[in-house]
Design a protein around this motif. Sequence first.
Motif, PDB file in Angstrom:
ATOM      1  N   UNK A  85       0.825  -1.202   0.000  1.00 40.33           N
ATOM      2  CA  UNK A  85       0.000   0.000   0.000  1.00 40.33           C
ATOM      3  C   UNK A  85       0.864   1.258   0.000  1.00 40.33           C
ATOM      4  N   UNK A  86       1.947   1.227   0.793  1.00 41.21           N
ATOM      5  CA  UNK A  86       2.848   2.388   0.791  1.00 41.21           C
ATOM      6  C   UNK A  86       3.487   2.580  -0.591  1.00 41.21           C
ATOM      7  N   UNK A  87       3.818   1.475  -1.248  1.00 43.12           N
ATOM      8  CA  UNK A  87       4.383   1.562  -2.603  1.00 43.12           C
ATOM      9  C   UNK A  87       3.394   2.233  -3.552  1.00 43.12           C
ATOM     10  N   UNK A  88       2.155   1.773  -3.512  1.00 45.02           N
ATOM     11  CA  UNK A  88       1.136   2.379  -4.366  1.00 45.02           C
ATOM     12  C   UNK A  88       0.968   3.859  -4.033  1.00 45.02           C
ATOM     13  N   UNK A  89       0.971   4.180  -2.739  1.00 43.06           N
ATOM     14  CA  UNK A  89       0.774   5.579  -2.338  1.00 43.06           C
ATOM     15  C   UNK A  89       1.941   6.454  -2.788  1.00 43.06           C
ATOM     16  N   UNK A  90       3.171   5.967  -2.530  1.00 40.70           N
ATOM     17  CA  UNK A  90       4.339   6.758  -2.941  1.00 40.70           C
ATOM     18  C   UNK A  90       4.427   6.865  -4.460  1.00 40.70           C
ATOM     19  N   UNK A  91       4.053   5.786  -5.158  1.00 38.95           N
ATOM     20  CA  UNK A  91       4.092   5.842  -6.617  1.00 38.95           C
ATOM     21  C   UNK A  91       3.065   6.840  -7.148  1.00 38.95           C
ATOM     22  N   UNK A  92       1.873   6.873  -6.518  1.00 42.61           N
ATOM     23  CA  UNK A  92       0.869   7.869  -6.934  1.00 42.61           C
ATOM     24  C   UNK A  92       1.354   9.287  -6.644  1.00 42.61           C
ATOM     25  N   UNK A  93       1.971   9.458  -5.458  1.00 45.64           N
ATOM     26  CA  UNK A  93       2.485  10.795  -5.143  1.00 45.64           C
ATOM     27  C   UNK A  93       3.595  11.203  -6.112  1.00 45.64           C
ATOM     28  N   UNK A  94       4.493  10.223  -6.383  1.00 46.48           N
ATOM     29  CA  UNK A  94       5.570  10.536  -7.325  1.00 46.48           C
ATOM     30  C   UNK A  94       5.025  10.821  -8.723  1.00 46.48           C
ATOM     31  N   UNK A  95       3.998  10.077  -9.130  1.00 48.44           N
ATOM     32  CA  UNK A  95       3.390  10.327 -10.437  1.00 48.44           C
ATOM     33  C   UNK A  95       2.764  11.712 -10.484  1.00 48.44           C
ATOM     34  N   UNK A  96       2.083  12.069  -9.383  1.00 45.38           N
ATOM     35  CA  UNK A  96       1.462  13.399  -9.349  1.00 45.38           C
ATOM     36  C   UNK A  96       2.510  14.490  -9.419  1.00 45.38           C
ATOM     37  N   UNK A  97       3.561  14.305  -8.587  1.00 40.43           N
ATOM     38  CA  UNK A  97       4.625  15.309  -8.594  1.00 40.43           C
ATOM     39  C   UNK A  97       5.353  15.344  -9.952  1.00 40.43           C
ATOM     40  N   UNK A  98       5.551  14.167 -10.570  1.00 44.13           N
ATOM     41  CA  UNK A  98       6.216  14.133 -11.870  1.00 44.13           C
ATOM     42  C   UNK A  98       5.390  14.833 -12.927  1.00 44.13           C
ATOM     43  N   UNK A  99       4.077  14.592 -12.915  1.00 42.80           N
ATOM     44  CA  UNK A  99       3.213  15.273 -13.888  1.00 42.80           C
ATOM     45  C   UNK A  99       3.212  16.776 -13.655  1.00 42.80           C
ATOM     46  N   UNK A 100       3.164  17.142 -12.361  1.00 42.95           N
ATOM     47  CA  UNK A 100       3.207  18.581 -12.061  1.00 42.95           C
ATOM     48  C   UNK A 100       4.534  19.185 -12.510  1.00 42.95           C
ATOM     49  N   UNK A 101       5.619  18.425 -12.269  1.00 46.04           N
ATOM     50  CA  UNK A 101       6.944  18.912 -12.672  1.00 46.04           C
ATOM     51  C   UNK A 101       7.049  19.026 -14.189  1.00 46.04           C
ATOM     52  N   UNK A 102       6.536  18.010 -14.889  1.00 47.11           N
ATOM     53  CA  UNK A 102       6.583  18.057 -16.351  1.00 47.11           C
ATOM     54  C   UNK A 102       5.744  19.203 -16.891  1.00 47.11           C
ATOM     55  N   UNK A 103       4.555  19.384 -16.277  1.00 46.93           N
ATOM     56  CA  UNK A 103       3.730  20.511 -16.733  1.00 46.93           C
ATOM     57  C   UNK A 103       4.418  21.835 -16.442  1.00 46.93           C
ATOM     58  N   UNK A 104       5.059  21.908 -15.264  1.00 48.34           N
ATOM     59  CA  UNK A 104       5.774  23.153 -14.953  1.00 48.34           C
ATOM     60  C   UNK A 104       6.940  23.360 -15.927  1.00 48.34           C
ATOM     61  N   UNK A 105       7.631  22.227 -16.227  1.00 47.73           N
ATOM     62  CA  UNK A 105       8.755  22.366 -17.180  1.00 47.73           C
ATOM     63  C   UNK A 105       8.266  22.786 -18.562  1.00 47.73           C
ATOM     64  N   UNK A 106       7.179  22.165 -19.013  1.00 44.41           N
ATOM     65  CA  UNK A 106       6.624  22.548 -20.307  1.00 44.41           C
ATOM     66  C   UNK A 106       6.168  24.002 -20.313  1.00 44.41           C
ATOM     67  N   UNK A 107       5.531  24.364 -19.186  1.00 43.76           N
ATOM     68  CA  UNK A 107       5.069  25.748 -19.096  1.00 43.76           C
ATOM     69  C   UNK A 107       6.249  26.711 -19.085  1.00 43.76           C
TER      70      UNK A 107
END
Length: 578
Positions: free
Chosen positions: A313-335
């Motif tokens: 469960x922690x793996x799934x949670x951390x992976x979701x958080x990392x995915x969210x942060x990665x998407x936010x980071x990619x969107x910020x980088x693109x922006x």
Amino acid sequence: MRMKNGFSSPMCKPAEYEKLQAIMEAKRQESNLIGHKVQGSLYAAKVTKEKSVLRQHRQVWSSECPRLHKAAKKMEDDIQDFLQQIRPSDRTDTAVFSLQEYELCLERERQAFRRATVEPVLQLRDDLRYRLSEGLNQPLHVHESDWDQVLQQVNVVKEQQANITTKLQDEYNAVEAEVSALGLEDMLSVPSDAETTDVVPRVVVDEDCPYPELKDSLIEAFHSLSERYRERLERIQEQLDQTDRFCGWDEDDHLKFTIIASQYNQDLPNYRSLCMDMLQRAFTHRSRQQLLEHEQQWRWQNFTQSQWRAVKQKWYRDQDELLTRALVTLHEAKHAHQEALDIHRDRQQQRDICDQLHAKLQQWRAQQEEVAGLEAVIAARHQEEEEQRLKREKEKEATVRTQQKEQVKEFYLKQQKRREQVERRDQERLASLRALMVEQAKRDRERVEFRAEMLERRRGEREEREADRQKEEEEKQKRLEALRNQVAVVAEANPERLMADTEAWKCRHGNGEDFELQRPLYSINTYTDSQIVSDPRVRIEQALRQAGLHNTMYAKEVLSTIPPPKPPRRDTKSIIKL
């Protein structure tokens, strides 16, 4: 005891061995009776304890049974809701129709099974009740042939039920073997990494990023997260692989063990001893040590599985958080890149933005590593606490067993002291009884001598009285003989007077006519009316009857106190008491 010269020794008294034997036998019986009473008390205490434990087991089952019924009802309702919610997508979708047809087939089989098994038993029960109600008022030998027929029907129903049970057991074994062959249970129970094979989400890989280093860093973060959690899962899996699924037992015994252990939770008072008692009752072929070892393995397996699920469960949670942060980071980088392209800012600003984002990512990775380290420390601490708890439970059980041994030892010591006290009291009582017997023998000897003297004295007095009586009798006979001589009649012999008629006969036959006239018409062999009326009891009874009191207790008491006019003869009085 006699001496060699034939005289009894004055220092030795004859021992009454029969009385002593009787006393010893009575004491032995008393001791046996006390022993039986002690055994009865121990048996009664054991029965009382057994009843108390069974009552607590019934309370646990009474609270567990409604929960199981509710869970079974909920499961059936969920299955029915699931079947009702299924709708075919088109006419070619035959799976739904197959499920509906299978449900109807199961319902028909259930009805047929009820007609073949339940209804014959109900009919037989009603038939037996009717026959019993009809045959209660009749002798047993009247319908012996009917009872033989009833017994034959009962045996036939028993054979049918046995055949049906055997068939159901075979079907159950076949279905269970089929499910085992499919491997569904292993797929549901054994941990698998199939869901986590996709280390880097496709959305991150397919996402466009103007900065390849940033994207590579994000992919590396995903790989690092996966490797870290994979290592933890592999360590937990190694712990799980040390024991099989059933902890060294067969499947049925392990399933029974888990069901019984799950019924006794920590909310119940004295749940530990109740659970162990029920396990010993269910597994009579296994020792207490085996049950404790299996329980420890089972609890360790459950703890490891829960730890595995928590890590997953922690793996799934951390992976979701990392995915969210990665998407936010990619969107910020693109922006940011779009802004840089739009306003044509210099490369230094772009590099600063990239370094800033990289620093954020490194900071977040450091935070994630710190969180993972803290979680590992917490898991190790929990594992250590669990081991300490198990150790404390073992020490507690060892202390309880030691206390029980000490209590048993004290009980045996008390029993030994009690037996010694009883033996000492019996010896004192025996000595006192012997002294009393010696004193009683002395008094008896004196009383025998005194009674012999009294008997001799009475015999002499009786002989004197007998002599005086004989003397008085002789004198009385002499006086009577003198009187007879004085009143003796001297008459002459007259044979004619002896054979002649008497004066009474002459009077009776001389005046026969007058006597016939005075004679009553009928002879009376009972009392006359004047004689009856002259009795005061008759007159009082008539007065009470006229007053209506002849049936009362007062009339009975009054009549019982009035004496008859002439007292009855003594020879007519009955000696029979009613």
